[in-house]
Write a protein that holds these residues in place. Structure first.
Motif, PDB file in Angstrom:
ATOM      1  N   LEU A  77      -4.171   3.384   3.128  1.00 49.02           N
ATOM      2  CA  LEU A  77      -4.794   2.175   3.699  1.00 49.02           C
ATOM      3  C   LEU A  77      -4.054   1.718   4.941  1.00 49.02           C
ATOM      4  O   LEU A  77      -4.659   1.451   5.994  1.00 49.02           O
ATOM      5  CB  LEU A  77      -4.821   1.041   2.660  1.00 49.02           C
ATOM      6  CG  LEU A  77      -5.976   1.017   1.665  1.00 49.02           C
ATOM      7  CD1 LEU A  77      -5.781  -0.089   0.649  1.00 49.02           C
ATOM      8  CD2 LEU A  77      -7.300   0.831   2.397  1.00 49.02           C
ATOM      9  N   ASN A  78      -2.752   1.598   4.847  1.00 52.73           N
ATOM     10  CA  ASN A  78      -1.961   1.119   5.974  1.00 52.73           C
ATOM     11  C   ASN A  78      -2.021   2.081   7.150  1.00 52.73           C
ATOM     12  O   ASN A  78      -2.126   1.651   8.314  1.00 52.73           O
ATOM     13  CB  ASN A  78      -0.519   0.891   5.544  1.00 52.73           C
ATOM     14  CG  ASN A  78      -0.348  -0.439   4.822  1.00 52.73           C
ATOM     15  OD1 ASN A  78      -0.348  -1.497   5.431  1.00 52.73           O
ATOM     16  ND2 ASN A  78      -0.238  -0.367   3.505  1.00 52.73           N
ATOM     17  N   LEU A  79      -1.940   3.388   6.865  1.00 53.70           N
ATOM     18  CA  LEU A  79      -1.948   4.355   7.946  1.00 53.70           C
ATOM     19  C   LEU A  79      -3.275   4.314   8.736  1.00 53.70           C
ATOM     20  O   LEU A  79      -3.290   4.395   9.963  1.00 53.70           O
ATOM     21  CB  LEU A  79      -1.726   5.773   7.390  1.00 53.70           C
ATOM     22  CG  LEU A  79      -0.295   6.084   6.905  1.00 53.70           C
ATOM     23  CD1 LEU A  79      -0.237   7.471   6.275  1.00 53.70           C
ATOM     24  CD2 LEU A  79       0.688   5.996   8.074  1.00 53.70           C
ATOM     25  N   VAL A  87      -9.505  -5.010  11.383  1.00 52.77           N
ATOM     26  CA  VAL A  87     -10.234  -4.496  10.225  1.00 52.77           C
ATOM     27  C   VAL A  87      -9.291  -4.513   9.028  1.00 52.77           C
ATOM     28  O   VAL A  87      -8.167  -4.019   9.107  1.00 52.77           O
ATOM     29  CB  VAL A  87     -10.744  -3.057  10.468  1.00 52.77           C
ATOM     30  CG1 VAL A  87     -11.452  -2.516   9.212  1.00 52.77           C
ATOM     31  CG2 VAL A  87     -11.685  -3.016  11.652  1.00 52.77           C
ATOM     32  N   GLU A  88      -9.745  -5.112   7.959  1.00 53.19           N
ATOM     33  CA  GLU A  88      -8.989  -5.139   6.709  1.00 53.19           C
ATOM     34  C   GLU A  88      -9.753  -4.347   5.670  1.00 53.19           C
ATOM     35  O   GLU A  88     -10.962  -4.142   5.820  1.00 53.19           O
ATOM     36  CB  GLU A  88      -8.788  -6.588   6.244  1.00 53.19           C
ATOM     37  CG  GLU A  88     -10.080  -7.383   6.115  1.00 53.19           C
ATOM     38  CD  GLU A  88      -9.835  -8.851   5.819  1.00 53.19           C
ATOM     39  OE1 GLU A  88      -9.014  -9.126   4.925  1.00 53.19           O
ATOM     40  OE2 GLU A  88     -10.454  -9.707   6.481  1.00 53.19           O
ATOM     41  N   GLY A  89      -9.039  -3.918   4.609  1.00 57.83           N
ATOM     42  CA  GLY A  89      -9.725  -3.109   3.621  1.00 57.83           C
ATOM     43  C   GLY A  89      -8.954  -3.020   2.324  1.00 57.83           C
ATOM     44  O   GLY A  89      -7.849  -3.555   2.184  1.00 57.83           O
ATOM     45  N   GLY A  90      -9.598  -2.344   1.361  1.00 64.83           N
ATOM     46  CA  GLY A  90      -8.966  -2.222   0.055  1.00 64.83           C
ATOM     47  C   GLY A  90      -9.645  -1.151  -0.778  1.00 64.83           C
ATOM     48  O   GLY A  90     -10.619  -0.533  -0.366  1.00 64.83           O
ATOM     49  N   ALA A 100      -5.816  -1.966  -4.365  1.00 62.05           N
ATOM     50  CA  ALA A 100      -4.951  -2.036  -3.183  1.00 62.05           C
ATOM     51  C   ALA A 100      -5.680  -2.834  -2.104  1.00 62.05           C
ATOM     52  O   ALA A 100      -6.910  -2.875  -2.029  1.00 62.05           O
ATOM     53  CB  ALA A 100      -4.615  -0.632  -2.689  1.00 62.05           C
ATOM     54  N   TYR A 101      -4.880  -3.439  -1.224  1.00 64.94           N
ATOM     55  CA  TYR A 101      -5.422  -4.221  -0.103  1.00 64.94           C
ATOM     56  C   TYR A 101      -4.431  -4.151   1.047  1.00 64.94           C
ATOM     57  O   TYR A 101      -3.212  -4.171   0.836  1.00 64.94           O
ATOM     58  CB  TYR A 101      -5.628  -5.682  -0.515  1.00 64.94           C
ATOM     59  CG  TYR A 101      -5.983  -6.592   0.651  1.00 64.94           C
ATOM     60  CD1 TYR A 101      -7.269  -6.603   1.195  1.00 64.94           C
ATOM     61  CD2 TYR A 101      -5.014  -7.421   1.230  1.00 64.94           C
ATOM     62  CE1 TYR A 101      -7.587  -7.425   2.268  1.00 64.94           C
ATOM     63  CE2 TYR A 101      -5.328  -8.238   2.304  1.00 64.94           C
ATOM     64  CZ  TYR A 101      -6.614  -8.239   2.818  1.00 64.94           C
ATOM     65  OH  TYR A 101      -6.920  -9.039   3.877  1.00 64.94           O
TER      66      TYR A 101
END
Length: 485
Positions: A77-79, A87-90, A100-101
């Motif tokens: 996710l972070n990479l 943009v955010e995600g999980g 995960a977030y």
């Protein structure tokens, strides 16, 4: 298009069409601008979501357990999200919820680690549908200040039932564009309304001035000899027309005065020419009564007193004939000076009928009046009465015993028409060429001055005298310009 109203209406219609077209262009630009912004955000979330799912699937070792590797999920996710600004995600799993977030590009003062509570129901719903259908899901929620774009895609890892979601927000430029659009449409609407009201006001003022000019022209005296003076309207363009009309009126009055003088001169010339032509006839007409009186006087001198009385009566009759001849000649030679005034038609017609009644009764001829039209008109009652008396006298003389003479008075085409019809033998063809010339007569006792005098009176009034043959009989029509005051 020749109507000014139609041209102004067409102009305003074109202005309205231009405003509508401009509004459509503005709305289209707004939609394209906002849509492009949202499309960019949507593409970013879908690309990032699929990239996360792909990387995680490639990062798993062969024979990895069916339990999701949460640390690996957070790392992936972070990479991926580092390269996707704003943009955010999980990662979501059925039964376990959010695993995960990450929001590495968050611009706040710290690190954002919590899933937004307000959007969490939407995120869960989207992730559940993606995991269930195994298809990518995207939804755009348009708010008053921003547009929320949420994408969920299935994690293609066997036995883990995972879904990746990504989310971003459209910038505030969408709201600014919407505000600008509303302001622009408001300005266009105001422009259309103001221009419409202005157009109606200008048109109404112009039509009011035009109607006022029409009223002045319609209310003016319906006489060809005069023209009204138009009042200024206060509108520069219309006042130019008003000034031009008033200047034309002055020239018209001057031309009419010159025409009147020319008509008088023409009448004098005609009378002089007629006097020259009738000099021989005058000598003949005077010589015959004088010879008769001389013969009677000589016979009376030699006759007894009883026979002298009859001779004197014949002499007096010849003197009356000479007096009438001289009076008619003076009427032709001297200019006719009119004294027009308003004349009630009915009493004036009765007076004319009374003047010819005795002769008509003696001849056994009925005189029938027909009067239709206005009750009064302006003319010289003495001269016109003498002219009409001559016409009636001629008609009674030529009508057969038991015949009929019709006198009709009517208004036709803006003219006063006096018509005298008889059912006699009509005018002989030999007299038609010089019918209105003096001494042109078919009767031995006539002078041929009645029709000439009647025509002179008609010309002096600005009219004319016409003859028309009937079957049987003749018609004499005396026309004058119509005047009621």
């Amino acid at each position: 298009m020749k109507s000014l109203r139609g041209q102004l209406g067409l102009f305003w219609t074109l202005l309205f069409a231009m405003c509508v077209s401009l509004a459509v262009v503005m709305f289209t630009l707004y939609r394209n601008s906002a849509g492009a912004h949202i499309s960019t955000a949507r593409a970013a979330t879908e690309r990032t979501c699929q990239s996360i799912a792909t990387r995680y699937a490639h990062s798993l070792l062969p024979g990895a357990p069916a339990v999701p590797d949460v640390d690996l999920l957070r790392t992936v996710l972070n990479l991926v999200l580092v390269d996707a600004p704003q943009v955010e995600g999980g990662i979501w799993q059925a039964g376990a919820g959010q695993l995960a977030y990450a929001y590495p590009t968050y611009e706040g003062s710290g690190v954002k680690r919590d899933v937004p509570l307000a959007e969490q129901p939407l995120i869960v719903d989207m992730a559940a549908r993606a995991a269930h259908t195994r298809w990518l899901q995207t939804d755009v929620v348009r708010g008053s200040r921003e547009a929320l774009v949420v994408t969920a895609c299935p994690m293609r890892v066997a036995g883990q039932d995972l879904a990746v979601w990504t989310m971003t927000r459209a910038s505030g430029g969408v709201l600014d564009a919407q505000g600008s659009l509303r302001a622009g449409l408001g300005v266009l609407l105001a422009l259309v309304l103001v221009s419409g009201l202005w157009f109606v006001s200008i048109l109404q003022r112009g039509l009011r001035h035009v109607r006022a000019l029409e009223a002045q022209l319609a209310g003016a005296q319906s006489d060809a000899d005069t023209m009204p003076v138009l009042s200024p309207t206060g509108v520069r363009e219309l006042d130019r027309i008003v000034d031009g009309f008033n200047r034309y009126r002055v020239r018209f009055d001057e031309a009419h005065a010159r025409l009147h003088l020319a008509a008088q001169q023409r009448s004098r010339d005609q009378r002089l020419a007629a006097l020259g032509r009738m000099s021989g006839s005058i000598a003949h007409e005077i010589r015959n009564p004088i010879a008769t009186m001389r013969l009677k006087a000589e016979n009376a001198l030699a006759a007894t007193p009883e026979r002298q009385r009859a001779a004197l009566q014949v002499i007096v009759g010849q003197i009356d004939r000479l007096d009438g001849l001289v009076e008619s000649l003076l009427g032709l030679v001297q200019p006719i000076t009119l004294a027009p005034r308003p004349v009630p038609l009915a009493p004036w017609i009765d007076e004319r009928l009374g003047a010819v009644a005795h002769r008509a009764e003696a001849a056994g001829v009925a005189v029938v009046p027909l009067h239709a039209g206005a009750d009064a008109a302006v003319f010289d009652p003495v001269h016109l009465g003498r002219a009409l008396d001559n016409l009636l006298d001629n008609a009674v003389r030529h009508a057969p015993r038991g015949g009929k003479v019709v006198l009709s008075v009517q208004l036709a085409d803006g003219r006063l028409v006096l018509r005298v019809d008889d059912d006699g033998p009509g005018v002989p063809p030999s007299l038609l060429a010089n019918l209105f010339e003096p001494f042109n007569t078919g009767r031995a006792e006539g002078t041929g001055l009645g029709l000439a005098l009647a025509r002179e009176v008609a010309l002096a009034h600005g009219g004319d005298l016409h003859h028309a043959a009937l079957a049987p009989g003749a018609r004499f029509t005396l026309e004058l310009p119509w005047r009621t005051c």
